[in-house]
Design a protein around this motif. Structure first.
Motif, mmCIF file in Angstrom:
data_model
loop_
_atom_site.group_PDB
_atom_site.id
_atom_site.type_symbol
_atom_site.label_atom_id
_atom_site.label_comp_id
_atom_site.label_asym_id
_atom_site.label_seq_id
_atom_site.Cartn_x
_atom_site.Cartn_y
_atom_site.Cartn_z
ATOM 1 N N CYS A 142 6.140 -2.592 -4.578
ATOM 2 C CA CYS A 142 5.520 -3.728 -3.873
ATOM 3 C C CYS A 142 5.577 -4.985 -4.747
ATOM 4 O O CYS A 142 5.231 -4.943 -5.931
ATOM 5 C CB CYS A 142 4.063 -3.377 -3.539
ATOM 6 S SG CYS A 142 3.177 -4.744 -2.781
ATOM 7 N N CYS A 166 3.357 -7.900 4.887
ATOM 8 C CA CYS A 166 2.672 -6.881 5.701
ATOM 9 C C CYS A 166 1.323 -7.402 6.201
ATOM 10 O O CYS A 166 0.906 -7.103 7.324
ATOM 11 C CB CYS A 166 2.498 -5.598 4.906
ATOM 12 S SG CYS A 166 1.580 -5.784 3.372
ATOM 13 N N ALA A 220 -1.394 -4.123 2.420
ATOM 14 C CA ALA A 220 -0.994 -4.298 1.013
ATOM 15 C C ALA A 220 -2.033 -3.682 0.084
ATOM 16 O O ALA A 220 -1.698 -2.939 -0.848
ATOM 17 C CB ALA A 220 -0.827 -5.782 0.697
ATOM 18 N N CYS A 246 3.743 -3.323 9.615
ATOM 19 C CA CYS A 246 3.859 -3.494 8.156
ATOM 20 C C CYS A 246 5.090 -2.769 7.621
ATOM 21 O O CYS A 246 5.763 -3.259 6.701
ATOM 22 C CB CYS A 246 2.597 -3.020 7.446
ATOM 23 S SG CYS A 246 2.179 -1.288 7.744
ATOM 24 N N CYS A 268 8.162 -4.972 5.741
ATOM 25 C CA CYS A 268 8.140 -4.884 4.269
ATOM 26 C C CYS A 268 9.553 -5.010 3.699
ATOM 27 O O CYS A 268 10.426 -4.203 3.995
ATOM 28 C CB CYS A 268 7.507 -3.563 3.818
ATOM 29 S SG CYS A 268 7.590 -3.360 2.028
#
Ligand code: FES
Length: 323
Positions: free
Chosen positions: A148, A154, A171, A210, A214
């Motif tokens: 990430c 997201c 997140a 999400c 992403c």
């Protein structure tokens, strides 16, 4: 190629209330990304255009915006891909966050959620003399969440945050998973207890947005499902969320279809009259709009093919965490 950018502008200091769209036409090479085009506009046409970026290589996560309605890293989005025939490209700031100016959002909201899950290792006991050592195998499932880059795409796409700003969001929950699953962390129980509360893992509606947006394949929703599994395995089953999935899986596995009234009763308990009335009203409205299958009576009969559905749950017990 000619880039036609339609940019949502907002200036808090302007007398004009609200935002407006502004069109820019510029010539750009075919390899240009949306960010390259925006920067060219800012450098050559309109220095007042506000945007945020840094690495220009999908690493720093600072350039997330909404392109044609989809949360995207604009340094990773090629103009040719979103406008192959030179059509207008709509660029707006991220959703679900306060706009500071033009395409720049205030990240306080995003970081507040991340901070709330205590995103750092909390080992107890004696500190090792050297490093904390963890085996390669035990860290493998952390590779995805560790990818990430905190871009917030997201969060921008989350349909729950759109209606409930208290939700921790994809997140922060993916980050929480990263520490729950880390063998060097000793606060797993406390972390799971807190994620099991309202605004935590059970508020996700599994809309997949999400996962879809992403840019790094973190798949936050899948991590939320992993957390649900950990919560149930830790024996924390007496919450509406946990009871909801148990009831959902039980009735679908048994009869091949969802028993909605029983789902509400199991989730909220027979004595929670207010919640049950609330759910009954929702059921009534859904039925009136033709979105709820009519039952043949007070019973919930087994559907043809129910055995096959039951076998799915038997073969993959984790299927219930998607309920
Ligand atoms: Fe760093 Fe786009 S500018 S990710």
């Amino acid at each position: 190629m000619q880039a036609n950018l339609r940019v949502r502008r907002y200036d808090p200091e302007s007398a004009e209330q609200g935002s407006h769209l502004q069109d820019y036409q510029i010539e750009v090479p075919d390899h240009f990304t949306v960010l390259d085009a925006l920067m060219k506009v800012r450098e050559e046409d309109d220095p007042s255009l506000a945007l945020r970026c840094s690495c220009r290589a999908s690493i720093c996560g600072s350039c997330a915006m909404t392109v044609n309605g989809r949360a995207s890293l604009v340094c990773k989005t090629k103009m040719l891909d979103v406008a192959p025939d030179g059509q207008a490209v709509l660029v707006e700031p991220m959703n679900n966050q306060r706009v500071v100016k033009d395409l720049v959002v205030d990240l306080q909201f995003f970081w507040g959620k991340v901070r709330a899950v205590e995103p750092y290792l909390q080992p107890r006991g004696e500190e090792p003399e050297g490093e904390y050592i963890a085996s390669n195998e035990s860290m493998l499932n952390l590779l995805t969440p560790m990818g990430c880059i905190m871009c917030g795409a997201c969060v921008s796409a989350c349909t729950v945050l759109e209606v409930d700003k208290n939700f921790l969001g994809p997140a922060a929950l993916a980050k929480a998973y990263r520490f729950v699953a880390d063998p060097r962390d000793d606060e797993t129980q406390q972390r799971l207890e807190s994620l099991n509360e309202s605004s935590g893992v059970w508020d996700c509606t599994r809309c997949y947005m999400c996962v879809d947006v992403c840019p790094k394949g973190v798949a936050p929703m899948d991590r939320i499902m992993d957390l649900r599994e950990s919560i149930i395995e830790a024996g924390m089953t007496n919450t509406p969320g946990a009871r909801h999935i148990e009831s959902f899986a039980r009735t679908v596995a048994h009869s091949g279809s969802l028993d909605e009234p029983m789902l509400a009763i199991d989730t909220w308990g027979r004595t929670n009259i207010i919640k049950l009335m609330d759910n009954a009203m929702l059921g009534f409205r859904t039925l009136r709009r033709g979105k709820l299958p009519l039952r043949s009576g007070p019973f919930h009969p087994r559907r043809p093919g129910a055995d096959a559905v039951g076998r799915i749950f038997k073969q993959d017990p984790a299927a219930k965490y998607c309920a």
